[in-house]
Design a protein around this motif. Structure first.
Motif, PDB file in Angstrom:
ATOM      1  N   ARG A 107      57.950  12.718  29.777  1.00 54.98           N
ATOM      2  CA  ARG A 107      58.821  13.776  30.288  1.00 54.98           C
ATOM      3  C   ARG A 107      58.950  13.683  31.799  1.00 54.98           C
ATOM      4  O   ARG A 107      60.019  13.899  32.353  1.00 54.98           O
ATOM      5  CB  ARG A 107      58.298  15.142  29.868  1.00 54.98           C
ATOM      6  CG  ARG A 107      58.404  15.385  28.373  1.00 54.98           C
ATOM      7  CD  ARG A 107      57.839  16.735  27.987  1.00 54.98           C
ATOM      8  NE  ARG A 107      58.708  17.819  28.369  1.00 54.98           N
ATOM      9  CZ  ARG A 107      59.814  18.159  27.714  1.00 54.98           C
ATOM     10  NH1 ARG A 107      60.179  17.482  26.666  1.00 54.98           N
ATOM     11  NH2 ARG A 107      60.546  19.163  28.117  1.00 54.98           N
ATOM     12  N   ARG A 108      57.825  13.362  32.496  1.00 55.25           N
ATOM     13  CA  ARG A 108      57.893  13.204  33.954  1.00 55.25           C
ATOM     14  C   ARG A 108      58.787  12.029  34.329  1.00 55.25           C
ATOM     15  O   ARG A 108      59.576  12.118  35.248  1.00 55.25           O
ATOM     16  CB  ARG A 108      56.492  13.008  34.527  1.00 55.25           C
ATOM     17  CG  ARG A 108      55.745  14.299  34.773  1.00 55.25           C
ATOM     18  CD  ARG A 108      54.497  14.057  35.608  1.00 55.25           C
ATOM     19  NE  ARG A 108      53.587  13.082  35.029  1.00 55.25           N
ATOM     20  CZ  ARG A 108      52.623  13.361  34.151  1.00 55.25           C
ATOM     21  NH1 ARG A 108      52.430  14.599  33.764  1.00 55.25           N
ATOM     22  NH2 ARG A 108      51.844  12.412  33.668  1.00 55.25           N
ATOM     23  N   LEU A 123      44.847  14.347  19.841  1.00 53.59           N
ATOM     24  CA  LEU A 123      45.839  15.332  20.261  1.00 53.59           C
ATOM     25  C   LEU A 123      45.992  15.337  21.774  1.00 53.59           C
ATOM     26  O   LEU A 123      47.109  15.358  22.297  1.00 53.59           O
ATOM     27  CB  LEU A 123      45.448  16.725  19.742  1.00 53.59           C
ATOM     28  CG  LEU A 123      46.403  17.857  20.106  1.00 53.59           C
ATOM     29  CD1 LEU A 123      47.784  17.604  19.520  1.00 53.59           C
ATOM     30  CD2 LEU A 123      45.844  19.179  19.621  1.00 53.59           C
ATOM     31  N   GLU A 124      44.891  15.295  22.493  1.00 57.69           N
ATOM     32  CA  GLU A 124      44.939  15.296  23.955  1.00 57.69           C
ATOM     33  C   GLU A 124      45.630  14.033  24.485  1.00 57.69           C
ATOM     34  O   GLU A 124      46.429  14.094  25.413  1.00 57.69           O
ATOM     35  CB  GLU A 124      43.523  15.409  24.531  1.00 57.69           C
ATOM     36  CG  GLU A 124      43.483  15.614  26.019  1.00 57.69           C
ATOM     37  CD  GLU A 124      44.228  16.875  26.474  1.00 57.69           C
ATOM     38  OE1 GLU A 124      44.842  16.820  27.554  1.00 57.69           O
ATOM     39  OE2 GLU A 124      44.210  17.895  25.757  1.00 57.69           O
ATOM     40  N   GLN A 125      45.363  12.875  23.884  1.00 58.13           N
ATOM     41  CA  GLN A 125      46.019  11.635  24.297  1.00 58.13           C
ATOM     42  C   GLN A 125      47.524  11.695  24.027  1.00 58.13           C
ATOM     43  O   GLN A 125      48.335  11.257  24.842  1.00 58.13           O
ATOM     44  CB  GLN A 125      45.405  10.448  23.568  1.00 58.13           C
ATOM     45  CG  GLN A 125      44.015  10.087  24.036  1.00 58.13           C
ATOM     46  CD  GLN A 125      43.383   9.017  23.163  1.00 58.13           C
ATOM     47  OE1 GLN A 125      43.949   8.605  22.149  1.00 58.13           O
ATOM     48  NE2 GLN A 125      42.188   8.573  23.566  1.00 58.13           N
ATOM     49  N   ALA A 126      47.900  12.257  22.900  1.00 58.97           N
ATOM     50  CA  ALA A 126      49.325  12.387  22.579  1.00 58.97           C
ATOM     51  C   ALA A 126      50.020  13.307  23.568  1.00 58.97           C
ATOM     52  O   ALA A 126      51.141  13.042  24.014  1.00 58.97           O
ATOM     53  CB  ALA A 126      49.503  12.896  21.151  1.00 58.97           C
ATOM     54  N   GLU A 141      49.126  13.872  26.679  1.00 60.93           N
ATOM     55  CA  GLU A 141      49.216  13.181  27.964  1.00 60.93           C
ATOM     56  C   GLU A 141      50.361  12.166  27.959  1.00 60.93           C
ATOM     57  O   GLU A 141      51.105  12.065  28.934  1.00 60.93           O
ATOM     58  CB  GLU A 141      47.893  12.481  28.285  1.00 60.93           C
ATOM     59  CG  GLU A 141      46.779  13.442  28.661  1.00 60.93           C
ATOM     60  CD  GLU A 141      45.433  12.753  28.783  1.00 60.93           C
ATOM     61  OE1 GLU A 141      45.372  11.502  28.660  1.00 60.93           O
ATOM     62  OE2 GLU A 141      44.431  13.462  28.993  1.00 60.93           O
ATOM     63  N   ARG A 142      50.516  11.412  26.864  1.00 62.16           N
ATOM     64  CA  ARG A 142      51.625  10.450  26.782  1.00 62.16           C
ATOM     65  C   ARG A 142      52.973  11.166  26.816  1.00 62.16           C
ATOM     66  O   ARG A 142      53.905  10.724  27.477  1.00 62.16           O
ATOM     67  CB  ARG A 142      51.496   9.626  25.508  1.00 62.16           C
ATOM     68  CG  ARG A 142      50.453   8.535  25.585  1.00 62.16           C
ATOM     69  CD  ARG A 142      50.592   7.549  24.430  1.00 62.16           C
ATOM     70  NE  ARG A 142      50.597   8.170  23.117  1.00 62.16           N
ATOM     71  CZ  ARG A 142      49.509   8.363  22.359  1.00 62.16           C
ATOM     72  NH1 ARG A 142      48.333   7.964  22.772  1.00 62.16           N
ATOM     73  NH2 ARG A 142      49.611   8.940  21.187  1.00 62.16           N
ATOM     74  N   ASN A 143      53.082  12.261  26.114  1.00 62.96           N
ATOM     75  CA  ASN A 143      54.322  13.032  26.079  1.00 62.96           C
ATOM     76  C   ASN A 143      54.643  13.576  27.466  1.00 62.96           C
ATOM     77  O   ASN A 143      55.796  13.521  27.913  1.00 62.96           O
ATOM     78  CB  ASN A 143      54.214  14.162  25.051  1.00 62.96           C
ATOM     79  CG  ASN A 143      55.544  14.834  24.821  1.00 62.96           C
ATOM     80  OD1 ASN A 143      56.589  14.248  25.048  1.00 62.96           O
ATOM     81  ND2 ASN A 143      55.500  16.071  24.352  1.00 62.96           N
TER      82      ASN A 143
END
Length: 186
Positions: free
Chosen positions: A39-40, A28-31, A33-35
């Motif tokens: 967005r950035r 969940l944390e990796q997902a 961070e990728r999201n």
């Protein structure tokens, strides 16, 4: 060791395989961070968390320090957007070409030819003689640069020159095929 302290083998950072809820938390944390990175890169505002549930992933409602589509826009940009959406850009370009023809191509060229139509980026020019039609064909690249420099890129993509039309011997709605009176020309 005390019974409350986790043993080094039980902690998720060691060489032992991670399993169960720890594995789910890491995924969940990796997902997330990728999201956030996507967005950035796209220049979108970050998600703001407010409690749990579907309403928790709402965007902020304020604009923030950077430019945003919700900020006040200059009048020229607003009108350009409106013209593009309304589909009247070709009509405005046509009106500018027809109205400013002597300023766009120069007085000498304007004395000997005139614009007839602008369709899908192709400008049809009627010349007073076949010699001027040939001259317009040779000047077409320079005229394109001048017209597009004044009116904006890709206003006109091609110039087609047409000489004077031959006389028509058709009178009325009925016509008989054949050489007819034109046989005296040749």
């Amino acid at each position: 060791m005390e019974p409350d302290d986790p043993t080094p083998a039980d902690t998720p950072g060691n060489d032992t395989p991670v399993r169960g809820s720890d594995l789910a938390r890491q995924a969940l944390e990796q997902a997330r961070e990728r999201n956030a990175a996507r967005r950035r890169e796209a220049g979108r505002t970050p998600l703001v968390r407010r409690g749990g549930g579907p309403a928790a992933r709402r965007r902020r409602r304020w604009s923030g320090p950077g430019p945003d589509s919700r900020d006040p826009q200059p009048l020229g940009a607003t009108l350009r957007t409106w013209v593009d959406r309304a589909g009247v850009g070709a009509d405005l370009t046509r009106a500018q070409i027809f109205g400013r023809w002597p300023q766009l191509v120069g007085p000498e060229v304007a004395d000997h030819c005139a614009p007839v139509s602008l369709t899908d980026g192709e400008l049809l020019v009627q010349a007073e003689s076949t010699a001027w039609a040939t001259q317009i064909r040779m000047l077409a690249p320079q005229l394109l640069v001048r017209i597009n420099g004044e009116l904006g890129a890709n206003s006109v993509r091609r110039i087609r020159a047409r000489g004077p039309a031959a006389p028509s011997w058709r009178f009325g709605t009925r016509h008989v095929p054949g050489r007819g009176p034109r046989d005296t020309y040749g």
